[in-house]
Design a protein around this motif. Sequence first.
Motif, PDB file in Angstrom:
ATOM      1  N   THR A  87     -12.233   8.931  12.175  1.00 55.97           N
ATOM      2  CA  THR A  87     -13.427   9.689  12.600  1.00 55.97           C
ATOM      3  C   THR A  87     -14.709   8.935  12.300  1.00 55.97           C
ATOM      4  O   THR A  87     -15.796   9.394  12.675  1.00 55.97           O
ATOM      5  N   GLU A  88     -14.611   7.801  11.606  1.00 51.64           N
ATOM      6  CA  GLU A  88     -15.795   7.053  11.201  1.00 51.64           C
ATOM      7  C   GLU A  88     -16.172   6.018  12.263  1.00 51.64           C
ATOM      8  O   GLU A  88     -15.287   5.483  12.948  1.00 51.64           O
ATOM      9  N   PRO A  89     -17.442   5.703  12.395  1.00 51.86           N
ATOM     10  CA  PRO A  89     -17.849   4.643  13.337  1.00 51.86           C
ATOM     11  C   PRO A  89     -17.168   3.323  12.981  1.00 51.86           C
ATOM     12  O   PRO A  89     -17.166   2.908  11.820  1.00 51.86           O
ATOM     13  N   GLY A  90     -16.579   2.695  13.976  1.00 48.55           N
ATOM     14  CA  GLY A  90     -15.910   1.419  13.743  1.00 48.55           C
ATOM     15  C   GLY A  90     -14.548   1.551  13.088  1.00 48.55           C
ATOM     16  O   GLY A  90     -13.897   0.542  12.788  1.00 48.55           O
ATOM     17  N   GLY A  91     -14.087   2.769  12.851  1.00 52.66           N
ATOM     18  CA  GLY A  91     -12.789   2.984  12.222  1.00 52.66           C
ATOM     19  C   GLY A  91     -11.659   2.816  13.212  1.00 52.66           C
ATOM     20  O   GLY A  91     -11.864   2.557  14.405  1.00 52.66           O
ATOM     21  N   PRO A  92     -10.413   2.963  12.748  1.00 48.93           N
ATOM     22  CA  PRO A  92      -9.262   2.853  13.650  1.00 48.93           C
ATOM     23  C   PRO A  92      -9.285   3.991  14.671  1.00 48.93           C
ATOM     24  O   PRO A  92      -9.932   5.028  14.472  1.00 48.93           O
ATOM     25  N   THR A  93      -8.587   3.816  15.758  1.00 49.89           N
ATOM     26  CA  THR A  93      -8.540   4.849  16.785  1.00 49.89           C
ATOM     27  C   THR A  93      -7.597   5.971  16.367  1.00 49.89           C
ATOM     28  O   THR A  93      -6.749   5.807  15.483  1.00 49.89           O
ATOM     29  N   GLU A 148      13.297   1.286  -9.713  1.00 52.48           N
ATOM     30  CA  GLU A 148      14.215   1.438  -8.590  1.00 52.48           C
ATOM     31  C   GLU A 148      14.071   2.825  -7.969  1.00 52.48           C
ATOM     32  O   GLU A 148      15.027   3.595  -7.878  1.00 52.48           O
ATOM     33  N   ALA A 149      12.850   3.135  -7.537  1.00 54.82           N
ATOM     34  CA  ALA A 149      12.547   4.436  -6.945  1.00 54.82           C
ATOM     35  C   ALA A 149      12.016   4.231  -5.533  1.00 54.82           C
ATOM     36  O   ALA A 149      10.803   4.262  -5.299  1.00 54.82           O
ATOM     37  N   PRO A 150      12.897   4.022  -4.546  1.00 55.33           N
ATOM     38  CA  PRO A 150      12.444   3.706  -3.185  1.00 55.33           C
ATOM     39  C   PRO A 150      11.701   4.842  -2.503  1.00 55.33           C
ATOM     40  O   PRO A 150      10.993   4.618  -1.518  1.00 55.33           O
ATOM     41  N   LEU A 151      11.860   6.078  -3.002  1.00 49.00           N
ATOM     42  CA  LEU A 151      11.152   7.192  -2.369  1.00 49.00           C
ATOM     43  C   LEU A 151       9.645   7.078  -2.528  1.00 49.00           C
ATOM     44  O   LEU A 151       8.892   7.653  -1.741  1.00 49.00           O
ATOM     45  N   VAL A 152       9.188   6.356  -3.536  1.00 45.39           N
ATOM     46  CA  VAL A 152       7.750   6.246  -3.779  1.00 45.39           C
ATOM     47  C   VAL A 152       7.052   5.611  -2.585  1.00 45.39           C
ATOM     48  O   VAL A 152       6.001   6.084  -2.132  1.00 45.39           O
ATOM     49  N   SER A 153       7.627   4.558  -2.045  1.00 45.07           N
ATOM     50  CA  SER A 153       6.988   3.882  -0.908  1.00 45.07           C
ATOM     51  C   SER A 153       6.964   4.772   0.329  1.00 45.07           C
ATOM     52  O   SER A 153       6.079   4.642   1.182  1.00 45.07           O
ATOM     53  N   VAL A 154       7.930   5.688   0.439  1.00 44.79           N
ATOM     54  CA  VAL A 154       7.912   6.647   1.541  1.00 44.79           C
ATOM     55  C   VAL A 154       6.678   7.552   1.414  1.00 44.79           C
ATOM     56  O   VAL A 154       5.955   7.793   2.382  1.00 44.79           O
ATOM     57  N   LEU A 155       6.438   8.035   0.196  1.00 41.40           N
ATOM     58  CA  LEU A 155       5.298   8.928  -0.029  1.00 41.40           C
ATOM     59  C   LEU A 155       3.972   8.199   0.119  1.00 41.40           C
ATOM     60  O   LEU A 155       3.027   8.728   0.719  1.00 41.40           O
ATOM     61  N   THR A 156       3.888   6.983  -0.431  1.00 41.04           N
ATOM     62  CA  THR A 156       2.626   6.248  -0.309  1.00 41.04           C
ATOM     63  C   THR A 156       2.384   5.792   1.125  1.00 41.04           C
ATOM     64  O   THR A 156       1.232   5.639   1.550  1.00 41.04           O
ATOM     65  N   GLY A 157       3.463   5.594   1.895  1.00 35.32           N
ATOM     66  CA  GLY A 157       3.294   5.286   3.316  1.00 35.32           C
ATOM     67  C   GLY A 157       2.630   6.435   4.052  1.00 35.32           C
ATOM     68  O   GLY A 157       1.747   6.237   4.897  1.00 35.32           O
ATOM     69  N   TRP A 158       3.011   7.659   3.711  1.00 32.04           N
ATOM     70  CA  TRP A 158       2.355   8.833   4.289  1.00 32.04           C
ATOM     71  C   TRP A 158       0.892   8.900   3.845  1.00 32.04           C
ATOM     72  O   TRP A 158       0.016   9.259   4.652  1.00 32.04           O
ATOM     73  N   PHE A 159       0.616   8.573   2.588  1.00 33.78           N
ATOM     74  CA  PHE A 159      -0.786   8.607   2.157  1.00 33.78           C
ATOM     75  C   PHE A 159      -1.624   7.625   2.970  1.00 33.78           C
ATOM     76  O   PHE A 159      -2.747   7.943   3.386  1.00 33.78           O
ATOM     77  N   ARG A 160      -1.096   6.440   3.207  1.00 33.69           N
ATOM     78  CA  ARG A 160      -1.877   5.458   3.965  1.00 33.69           C
ATOM     79  C   ARG A 160      -2.109   5.932   5.399  1.00 33.69           C
ATOM     80  O   ARG A 160      -3.153   5.650   5.998  1.00 33.69           O
ATOM     81  N   ALA A 161      -1.140   6.655   5.962  1.00 33.07           N
ATOM     82  CA  ALA A 161      -1.353   7.240   7.289  1.00 33.07           C
ATOM     83  C   ALA A 161      -2.442   8.304   7.221  1.00 33.07           C
ATOM     84  O   ALA A 161      -3.296   8.395   8.120  1.00 33.07           O
ATOM     85  N   ARG A 162      -2.438   9.107   6.144  1.00 36.47           N
ATOM     86  CA  ARG A 162      -3.479  10.128   5.959  1.00 36.47           C
ATOM     87  C   ARG A 162      -4.863   9.481   5.860  1.00 36.47           C
ATOM     88  O   ARG A 162      -5.849   9.977   6.417  1.00 36.47           O
ATOM     89  N   ALA A 163      -4.935   8.348   5.120  1.00 38.36           N
ATOM     90  CA  ALA A 163      -6.215   7.656   4.975  1.00 38.36           C
ATOM     91  C   ALA A 163      -6.674   7.081   6.316  1.00 38.36           C
ATOM     92  O   ALA A 163      -7.871   7.125   6.652  1.00 38.36           O
ATOM     93  N   THR A 164      -5.730   6.562   7.093  1.00 44.76           N
ATOM     94  CA  THR A 164      -6.074   6.039   8.420  1.00 44.76           C
ATOM     95  C   THR A 164      -6.615   7.155   9.310  1.00 44.76           C
ATOM     96  O   THR A 164      -7.592   6.965  10.053  1.00 44.76           O
TER      97      THR A 164
END
Length: 648
Positions: A493-499, A472-488
């Motif tokens: 910058t990669e060819p064919g990657g997201p804008t 029951e640690a809802p803050l974890v998904s907040v942090l991992t959501g930021w990581f996924r934004a960092r990965a995006t």
Amino acid sequence: MRIDVLGAVRAFRDDGSPVDLGGPRHREVLARLVAAEGRMVTTDSLVDDLWTDPPARAVGALRTFVAALRRALEPDRPPRNPPRVLVSEGPGYALRLPREDVDVHRFQDTLARARRTPDAVTDLGRVLADWRGPAYADVAGSAWAQRERIRLEELRLEGAELRARILLDSGEGADLVAELGAHVAEHPWREPAWGLLARALHRAGRRADALATLRRARAMLVDQLGLDPGADLQRLETDILSGHVPPEGARTAWTGHGVRLGPRTTVDLARTLALAGGDALVHSRRDRLAAVQAAERTGDLSLTARIIGAYDVPAIWSRADDPDQSRAVVAAAERTLTALTALGPDGPADLPARLLATIAVESRSADLSTTGLQRAQRAAQQAEALARDLADPALLAFALNGAFLQSFTRPGLAAVRDRIGAEILDLATRHELPTFAVLGRLVRLQSASALGDLDAATSHAKAAEQLAATTEAPLVSVLTGWFRARATAARSTEPGGPTAATAAAHYRAAEDALQTAGMPGLHRGLFPLALLGLRLLHGRPAPTDPHLDWGPYRPWARPLVLLAQDRGEEARAALNAVPEPPRDHMQEALWCLTARAAVRLGERGIAARAEAALRNARAEHAGAASGMLTLGPVARYLAEAQACAGTG
């Protein structure tokens, strides 16, 4: 195989038949390995623990004891097969048994569960009944055993009182009168025990006896110690007199502001609420400080130390959410530690370690002067060393949390933090410490992110989210959501990657989730810094929106913002006023911003300073140690700074 040390040291086979362990030295070797809780103990440490003045052939004698114990513990093992119970490992030995097969480990694990959930009260009563006398009772003269006995006795008393409190809170406990009466007679200085006895008497319909018990406690404290009873006992007496004690069957529940709880209950509740985030996290920190202050007012050093050290809530960020509050907790911990030290070595051995770990965790590196940082680092080192010596896995995990938060002494230490995270995760997995398992995963996520290993970081993010679902640690998904934004952002910058626009949208979604998380030390300035990093990845100027709140990162972002506005001289003045970055998650990013501005403005001296600071972080990604954003590889900024400074 079963081993018991809560009393004399003994062992039993699976069929219940006793194992002949041999003489006193044989039993002490086995006991010392039990105390290590599965960790390797070096030969040198065992020799030092067994002999005050080791004989010339001590190592040979130790090997003889180990060989005899192996024959006793595994009598059917073929001669050339390696042992499976008492194993050789590196320069020493370790005991390999499931924790449930060793009574002291079973007791500690059950007590830890009971602290988290009242449903474990039946199991707690069962493991308390396993005690047959003082721990390691037949290892009388050894200093290590004496320390363990003191520590475990304090845990036993805590367990007995916790069990009584849970039963009383659940509407049971009238039959605890005789048990608590004996407990109080044996340990008359434990104020919580007097309160529990009074509650049990009241539950049994003996109101007059309950009041007499509280008055007896008052007389004993005043006459022999010159102290008034603590606030909890005084409040209980008032409640019994006025009839406000919860009726039979009623559970004591937290109801928000204004509820009157003792410091132990308050801090236990606070550490639970801390995992929820938002307003609950804010109230948790406030209530924790109130509990510390209430404990200090009692004058009970042991109670105060326990209250301060009980808030072992895992911490992942190197900047405090409320620096003033953190400083107040650190000051209380330092006062209590000084007072305990003055009393000598007779108190519970774990209390100094808990206080030192608290100092290390609460002294967030971004908020410290050089002197404060050095003190916090010493506290982290001492806490870790004491926790290892005590072989307390939960305490060691907490101490390693402090070591992690003090591991930002210079850029380029992601690999060091990854090793700390790996050990926290291993401890937490082996000893059922789910909140620290989450911490271990997040530390490793950050480290993998810093090293540019997005696959490993993604794996840790998924594992952390799975753990968070059960803790029951809802803050974890907040942090991992930021990581996924960092990965995006990195993939944009990669060819064919997201804008880049898609990456910015992911950052905005992560920002929305963070706004109500109750972590201003993490939140302030993060979103603008993430956007700046995204723009740098794509070779674009810094964002110039005047509404962006750069928070603590403003001095390092400002030169690039001014350059984006074609205000070169102001940018140069701002760059020359930039201080050295704080030692925190963002130090590599801030040095890279300094390097980029110095290169743009041709400031060779500042470029050389940035290059020297970043040299050891060549293999890392700027800002990615946060696990939440990236400015791209440090090597790119380093090469630019070297070219500008002429140091390449």
